[in-house]
Design an enzyme around this catalytic site. Sequence first.
Site, mmCIF file in Angstrom:
data_model
loop_
_atom_site.group_PDB
_atom_site.id
_atom_site.type_symbol
_atom_site.label_atom_id
_atom_site.label_comp_id
_atom_site.label_asym_id
_atom_site.label_seq_id
_atom_site.Cartn_x
_atom_site.Cartn_y
_atom_site.Cartn_z
ATOM 1 N N ASN A 116 0.803 -1.226 0.000
ATOM 2 C CA ASN A 116 0.000 0.000 0.000
ATOM 3 C C ASN A 116 0.835 1.275 0.000
ATOM 4 O OD1 ASN A 116 0.405 -1.417 2.565
ATOM 5 N ND2 ASN A 116 -0.443 0.412 3.503
ATOM 6 N N SER B 214 -10.985 -5.475 -1.326
ATOM 7 C CA SER B 214 -11.843 -4.428 -0.804
ATOM 8 C C SER B 214 -12.441 -3.630 -1.961
ATOM 9 C CB SER B 214 -11.005 -3.503 0.079
ATOM 10 O OG SER B 214 -11.783 -2.417 0.502
ATOM 11 N N ALA B 215 -13.718 -3.258 -1.827
ATOM 12 C CA ALA B 215 -14.381 -2.538 -2.920
ATOM 13 C C ALA B 215 -13.915 -1.082 -3.029
ATOM 14 C CB ALA B 215 -15.901 -2.582 -2.713
ATOM 15 N N HIS B 216 -13.665 -0.457 -1.875
ATOM 16 C CA HIS B 216 -13.436 0.991 -1.939
ATOM 17 C C HIS B 216 -12.052 1.386 -2.459
ATOM 18 C CE1 HIS B 216 -10.853 2.067 1.571
ATOM 19 N NE2 HIS B 216 -11.237 0.882 1.989
ATOM 20 N N CYS C 216 4.145 12.126 12.304
ATOM 21 C CA CYS C 216 4.676 12.972 13.358
ATOM 22 C C CYS C 216 3.567 13.309 14.343
ATOM 23 C CB CYS C 216 5.253 14.237 12.749
ATOM 24 S SG CYS C 216 5.958 15.362 13.940
#
Lengths: 129, 409
Positions: free
Chosen positions: B158, B206-208, B333
């Site tokens: 990712n 995942s669809a989104h 951060c």
Amino acid sequence: MAYSEKVLDHFNNPRNVGTLDKSKKNVGTGLVGAPECGDVMRLQIEVDEETGIIKDAKFKTFGCGSAIASSSLATEWLKGKPIEEALEIDNMAIVEELELPPVKIHCSVLAEDAIKAAIEDYKKKNGQA
Amino acid sequence: MDTMEKKKLIYLDNNATTPCDPRVVEAMLPYFTEKFGNAASRSHEFGWVAEEAVDYAREQVAALIETDAREVIFTSGATESDNLALKGAFEMYARKGKHIITVKTEHKAVLDSCRRIEKMGGEVTYLDVDHQGMIDLEALEAAIRPDTIMVAVMWANNETGVIQPMKEIGEICARHGVLFFSDATQAVGKIPVKPKEVGVHLMAMSAHKMYGPKGVGALFVNRKAPRVKVTAQMDGGGHERGMRSGTLNVPGIVGFGQAAEIARKEMAEEAQRLSRLRDRLEQGLLKLEETYVNGNPDSRMPHVTNISFKHVEGEGLMMTFNKEIAVSSGSACTSASLEPSYVLIAMGLGDDLAHSSIRFSLGRFTTEEEVDYAIEAVSKGVNHMRELSPIWEMYKEGINLEEVEWSEH
């Protein structure tokens, strides 16, 4: 996370960015933080030797918006202050002024450390430490 | 500044989520109102209509990944699918063993499921990656033990878009008779993903992340040779072949199906277009000094680039353009520990480069104009931040930053 208006103002229009000549006897430099930790602050003061008043202050900071704003604010507060008074600047005052959230308190701590380090450097150079 | 403020916010964070394709929304709408039935209602028309819609969507998803529709188990998303695959297999195959092999750069949903499995008495090996983010196949094979039940390696990362050698991993798993699970959330719908072709037995999606709605995903579960089963992690009505109870999210599933069909038809062309845009973005940004791409350039997703801008802190950099461009930073951060991306750290990047990284992920609706604008805005931000950066000044003065005594805090 949303930043406060004050942080954004200092971030977008940082005050007193720059470098003072560290070879000068009346310039004190504080370099704190580490690149590995994600923030490094360099804060410099130029002191009027007769009056002991900070006549100029400059900074450069590698870090997030809050770190940049904290150091920018610190230089504003330092200018015109006697060094003994500058030593009293507390990180919580920076937190309050900039409305820093708890996760950004370390930025103010770093700014306080930078102020103290710059003054200490000045004192060392002038045999006051 | 005036012309900048007139522009809309440019979205280059498609690995976080994608907007729904309007065609997907259109397909979903009737299933909220007139076709609202429960797909498990067997006794009336409302239920039959819903069930039919779910069956059709299942076919659409299966067609995208070239599997049988009966091998698609709908879930609430990739996190649930990851949990179900790992914990479900750990429970189901307890008699075979308790050892799982995964990788340090996996998504948190996989890593945290593995942590849970360790608490439940399992043992997990976390493989290293090289500086380009790739796993070492020999190390993988050497880690397999007689009691290993599963190897879990994500299809594409990712943060960096790095694609692992799926076929080779599949061969190793087959040779040793262990299950191969892959979190393919970032790859499905964007590049050809065919689990059966590479020997993947379980796969999360995942669809989104592919222009479908949030809150719906699937787990592919291989049905034959080998017949794989996972123990349900939620108790209830025994939906989805007993592996995932809960009333089916019919509108979401219909949207997922539609998104899958669009992806299947448009993927090849879209990937080509995005890879051209990504390269344009990368080349534009690499004109800046001391700028590095993270991840294997020869094995990565077409729409992603992860770039470190040395001596500039990522979160601060993002603040310079976050009114114009939405991206995400490898630097978090926000915690007291200031931990940078564990993915980049696992790749052996120094903390300083990891703190300086930005992930740009393009999508179906990204235009060339937006990419050009992003190059301009990011370059401006980097230059601004470098003017503010004491370490950039030190670097420019020729000071060896490795030798500076930093005050760690």
